[in-house]
Design a protein around this motif. Structure first.
Motif, PDB file in Angstrom:
ATOM      1  N   ALA A  23      -1.297   6.156   4.882  1.00  0.00           N
ATOM      2  CA  ALA A  23       0.370   6.177   4.630  1.00  0.00           C
ATOM      3  C   ALA A  23       0.462   5.436   3.018  1.00  0.00           C
ATOM      4  O   ALA A  23       1.303   5.789   2.499  1.00  0.00           O
ATOM      5  CB  ALA A  23       0.993   5.178   5.650  1.00  0.00           C
ATOM      6  N   ILE A  24      -0.406   4.351   2.851  1.00  0.00           N
ATOM      7  CA  ILE A  24      -0.009   3.800   1.652  1.00  0.00           C
ATOM      8  C   ILE A  24      -0.044   4.532   0.395  1.00  0.00           C
ATOM      9  O   ILE A  24       0.526   4.896  -0.579  1.00  0.00           O
ATOM     10  CB  ILE A  24      -0.695   2.393   1.449  1.00  0.00           C
ATOM     11  N   LEU A  25      -1.308   5.241   0.494  1.00  0.00           N
ATOM     12  CA  LEU A  25      -1.765   6.154  -0.363  1.00  0.00           C
ATOM     13  C   LEU A  25      -1.009   7.371  -0.800  1.00  0.00           C
ATOM     14  O   LEU A  25      -0.910   8.030  -1.700  1.00  0.00           O
ATOM     15  CB  LEU A  25      -3.421   6.542  -0.361  1.00  0.00           C
ATOM     16  N   ARG A  28       4.085   6.966   2.397  1.00  0.00           N
ATOM     17  CA  ARG A  28       4.653   7.456   3.388  1.00  0.00           C
ATOM     18  C   ARG A  28       5.510   6.061   3.980  1.00  0.00           C
ATOM     19  O   ARG A  28       4.799   5.578   4.846  1.00  0.00           O
ATOM     20  CB  ARG A  28       3.645   8.231   4.384  1.00  0.00           C
ATOM     21  N   PHE A  29       6.533   5.828   3.548  1.00  0.00           N
ATOM     22  CA  PHE A  29       7.049   4.341   4.008  1.00  0.00           C
ATOM     23  C   PHE A  29       7.625   4.595   5.175  1.00  0.00           C
ATOM     24  O   PHE A  29       7.469   3.561   6.024  1.00  0.00           O
ATOM     25  CB  PHE A  29       8.263   4.319   3.072  1.00  0.00           C
ATOM     26  N   ASP A  30       7.996   5.746   5.898  1.00  0.00           N
ATOM     27  CA  ASP A  30       8.265   5.934   7.124  1.00  0.00           C
ATOM     28  C   ASP A  30       7.110   5.663   8.120  1.00  0.00           C
ATOM     29  O   ASP A  30       7.304   5.033   9.323  1.00  0.00           O
ATOM     30  CB  ASP A  30       8.979   7.341   7.593  1.00  0.00           C
ATOM     31  N   VAL A  31       6.045   6.115   7.820  1.00  0.00           N
ATOM     32  CA  VAL A  31       4.962   5.765   8.673  1.00  0.00           C
ATOM     33  C   VAL A  31       4.481   4.186   8.658  1.00  0.00           C
ATOM     34  O   VAL A  31       3.978   3.538   9.599  1.00  0.00           O
ATOM     35  CB  VAL A  31       3.740   6.814   8.230  1.00  0.00           C
ATOM     36  N   LEU A  32       4.415   3.692   7.378  1.00  0.00           N
ATOM     37  CA  LEU A  32       4.436   2.284   7.324  1.00  0.00           C
ATOM     38  C   LEU A  32       5.267   1.394   8.213  1.00  0.00           C
ATOM     39  O   LEU A  32       4.656   0.496   8.918  1.00  0.00           O
ATOM     40  CB  LEU A  32       4.544   1.620   5.812  1.00  0.00           C
ATOM     41  N   GLU A  33       6.537   1.611   8.125  1.00  0.00           N
ATOM     42  CA  GLU A  33       7.508   0.880   9.014  1.00  0.00           C
ATOM     43  C   GLU A  33       6.948   1.108  10.644  1.00  0.00           C
ATOM     44  O   GLU A  33       7.064  -0.002  11.278  1.00  0.00           O
ATOM     45  CB  GLU A  33       8.835   1.543   9.001  1.00  0.00           C
ATOM     46  N   ARG A  34       6.469   2.248  11.023  1.00  0.00           N
ATOM     47  CA  ARG A  34       6.427   2.531  12.383  1.00  0.00           C
ATOM     48  C   ARG A  34       4.868   1.785  12.732  1.00  0.00           C
ATOM     49  O   ARG A  34       4.650   1.045  13.674  1.00  0.00           O
ATOM     50  CB  ARG A  34       6.030   3.879  12.761  1.00  0.00           C
ATOM     51  N   ALA A  72       0.315  -3.494  -4.421  1.00  0.00           N
ATOM     52  CA  ALA A  72       0.197  -2.574  -5.821  1.00  0.00           C
ATOM     53  C   ALA A  72       1.464  -1.598  -5.488  1.00  0.00           C
ATOM     54  O   ALA A  72       2.034  -1.304  -6.547  1.00  0.00           O
ATOM     55  CB  ALA A  72      -0.941  -1.820  -5.758  1.00  0.00           C
ATOM     56  N   MET A  73       1.602  -1.145  -4.325  1.00  0.00           N
ATOM     57  CA  MET A  73       2.656  -0.346  -4.193  1.00  0.00           C
ATOM     58  C   MET A  73       4.069  -0.865  -4.282  1.00  0.00           C
ATOM     59  O   MET A  73       4.959  -0.446  -4.858  1.00  0.00           O
ATOM     60  CB  MET A  73       2.719   0.140  -2.591  1.00  0.00           C
TER      61      MET A  73
END
Length: 117
Positions: A23-25, A28-34, A72-73
């Motif tokens: 998700a980071i690479l 996908r901010f939406d996935v990271l939140e979940r 880094a993101m």
């Protein structure tokens, strides 16, 4: 829990770290939140049940890797925001000349569309 149980909390946390990395690479901010909420639950389960020092070291390495990627993101997002801000500020300073030769600022109203018949 069996010695080689592949469905234990440590395995689930490893899987989560892999999903988080993808998700980071992928931005996908939406996935990271979940995943953040799920990660808390998985940590709790691992803390209660996992005793294998090697396994814990591997989980720590995965967490550190993802933390580095997230940092880094964050720097990249911040830099992009600053660059957009500078571009917006420069655009406000752009001038053009109207039909009578007078200097006129160029409008930078976002999402302003001009429709002509």
């Amino acid at each position: 829990m069996a010695l080689f149980d592949k469905n234990g909390p440590a395995d689930a946390l490893e899987d989560l770290f892999d999903r988080e990395r993808r998700a980071i690479l992928g931005g996908r901010f939406d996935v990271l939140e979940r995943l953040a909420h799920e990660k808390e639950r998985r940590f709790e389960a691992v803390i209660r049940r996992e005793r294998d020092a090697e396994r814990l070291d591997r989980l720590k390495a995965m967490a550190d890797r993802n933390r580095t990627l997230l940092q880094a993101m964050e720097r990249g997002v911040r830099a992009a925001g600053e660059r957009l801000q500078r571009a917006s500020e420069r655009a406000r300073d752009l001038k053009t000349y109207d039909a009578s030769g007078r200097r006129t600022p160029i409008s930078t109203v976002p999402h302003a569309l001009q429709h002509r018949a």
